[in-house]
Design an enzyme around this catalytic site. Structure first.
Site, mmCIF file in Angstrom:
data_model
loop_
_atom_site.group_PDB
_atom_site.id
_atom_site.type_symbol
_atom_site.label_atom_id
_atom_site.label_comp_id
_atom_site.label_asym_id
_atom_site.label_seq_id
_atom_site.Cartn_x
_atom_site.Cartn_y
_atom_site.Cartn_z
ATOM 1 N N HIS A 167 -5.380 -0.307 -0.582
ATOM 2 C CA HIS A 167 -5.358 -1.708 -1.013
ATOM 3 C C HIS A 167 -3.946 -2.173 -1.316
ATOM 4 O O HIS A 167 -3.094 -1.380 -1.693
ATOM 5 C CB HIS A 167 -6.217 -1.851 -2.278
ATOM 6 N N HIS A 175 -6.324 -4.205 -7.054
ATOM 7 C CA HIS A 175 -6.728 -4.543 -5.695
ATOM 8 C C HIS A 175 -6.394 -6.006 -5.473
ATOM 9 O O HIS A 175 -7.097 -6.886 -5.948
ATOM 10 C CB HIS A 175 -8.225 -4.300 -5.476
HETATM 11 MN MN MN Z 1 -5.908 3.064 -5.259
#
Ligand code: MN
Ligand code: MN
Length: 311
Positions: A167, A175
């Site tokens: 991510h 994220h």
């Molecule tokens: Mn990670």
């Protein structure tokens, strides 16, 4: 608001990059040190707490609770308060640590293997990560990185977990933006210069399903919404404490209990914040066919002229 403040030419400004580098150094040191001391029979809570206090002693803050995921548990396990679990004999233990300096995050993981049979999986995860980093450059297709990870894992005779991804990382956001799947897929996304990515191949046995599913256990939470007509004073107070201490970063129930001086009175507030959707809970992820999982992870800065492995 940009996820990462950019200077000219698609590079992070120096001050921000310096914070990422500091976070990365701390995360790498803690990962390696914890990886060295983990033993069969060791209480999981001791591992989590040691990692988290090391981060603080080194001048960083945990970006999320230390994750200790054993065998078929792939991710998102951290010790609940008074955890009695220990590292089982012959276990495959993933240690995943996150550090932030002023909200700039480094996320890294390693796998400690107490079963010679599974060493190949750990090796495959490390090689896939290495190969992915080697081909990374500004403008590279995300799907190219994903295919590389899958290819290397399969070449070693194993299977990538198809529904766990690397991510993009942003300020106070683990994220943020793009996902980097561990399997080949169609996408037109490219890695932008001046951005930061966590790449994390997860590897399981070839005969496994190769997906994770949610377990009913949840020990990590995150603030998702500030405003709500909360009924109890306990919930309103707890919300303020969470916002002040963790912002939008994940936190452990253990940490709340510490802030309440080991008193259980946070629990009512926690339940109301969950039911009013002010908080989200991360379920523990388990490999669907209960096969063991190995993981390796680094956080990487993609600059316009350079690639820096921060961890
Ligand atoms: Mn990670
Ligand atoms: Mn991680």
């Amino acid at each position: 608001m940009p996820v990462n403040p950019l200077a000219d030419g698609g590079s992070l400004n120096e001050e921000v990059l310096e914070k990422y580098i500091r976070a990365g150094r701390i995360a790498a040191k803690v990962r390696d040190e914890i990886g060295r001391v983990v033993r069969e029979g060791m209480p999981l809570i001791e591992i989590c707490e040691t990692a988290e206090s090391m981060i603080r002693e080194m001048g960083g803050s945990p970006a999320f609770p230390c994750n200790i995921s054993v065998n078929e548990v792939a991710a998102h396990y951290t010790s609940p308060p008074n955890d009695k679990r220990v590292v089982p004999e012959g276990a495959l233990v993933k240690i995943d640590v996150g550090v932030h300096v002023n909200g700039y995050i480094a996320d890294t993981a390693t796998t400690v293997c107490f079963n010679p049979e599974y060493e190949g999986m750990v090796h495959a995860a490390e090689k896939a990560l290495e190969a992915a980093i080697k081909i990374m450059h500004p403008g590279i297709m995300v799907s190219r990185v994903s295919s590389e990870i899958q290819t290397i894992i399969e070449r070693h005779g194993f299977k990538p977990i198809s529904n766990l991804s690397g991510h993009e990382v942003g300020r106070y956001m683990i994220h943020a933006g793009k996902s980097i799947p561990n399997v080949s897929h169609f996408s037109i996304e490219r890695m932008r210069p001046g951005s930061v990515y966590a790449i994390e191949p997860f590897v399981t046995l070839r005969e496994a399903v190769g997906r994770v599913e949610d377990s009913p256990e949840k020990y990590i939470f995150r603030l998702t919404k500030l405003k709500a007509s909360l009924k109890s004073v306990e919930a309103r107070n707890l919300l303020k404490i969470i916002e002040g201490n963790f912002r939008t970063l994940p936190f452990a129930e253990r940490w709340l209990r510490n802030l309440y001086k080991e008193d259980d009175s946070y629990k009512r507030g926690l339940l109301e914040l969950l039911s009013s959707k002010c908080l989200m809970a991360y379920p523990v992820f388990i490999e669907a066919s209960r096969r063991p999982v190995a993981q390796a992870e680094h956080t990487i800065y993609v600059g316009s002229k350079e690639i820096i492995v921060l961890t």
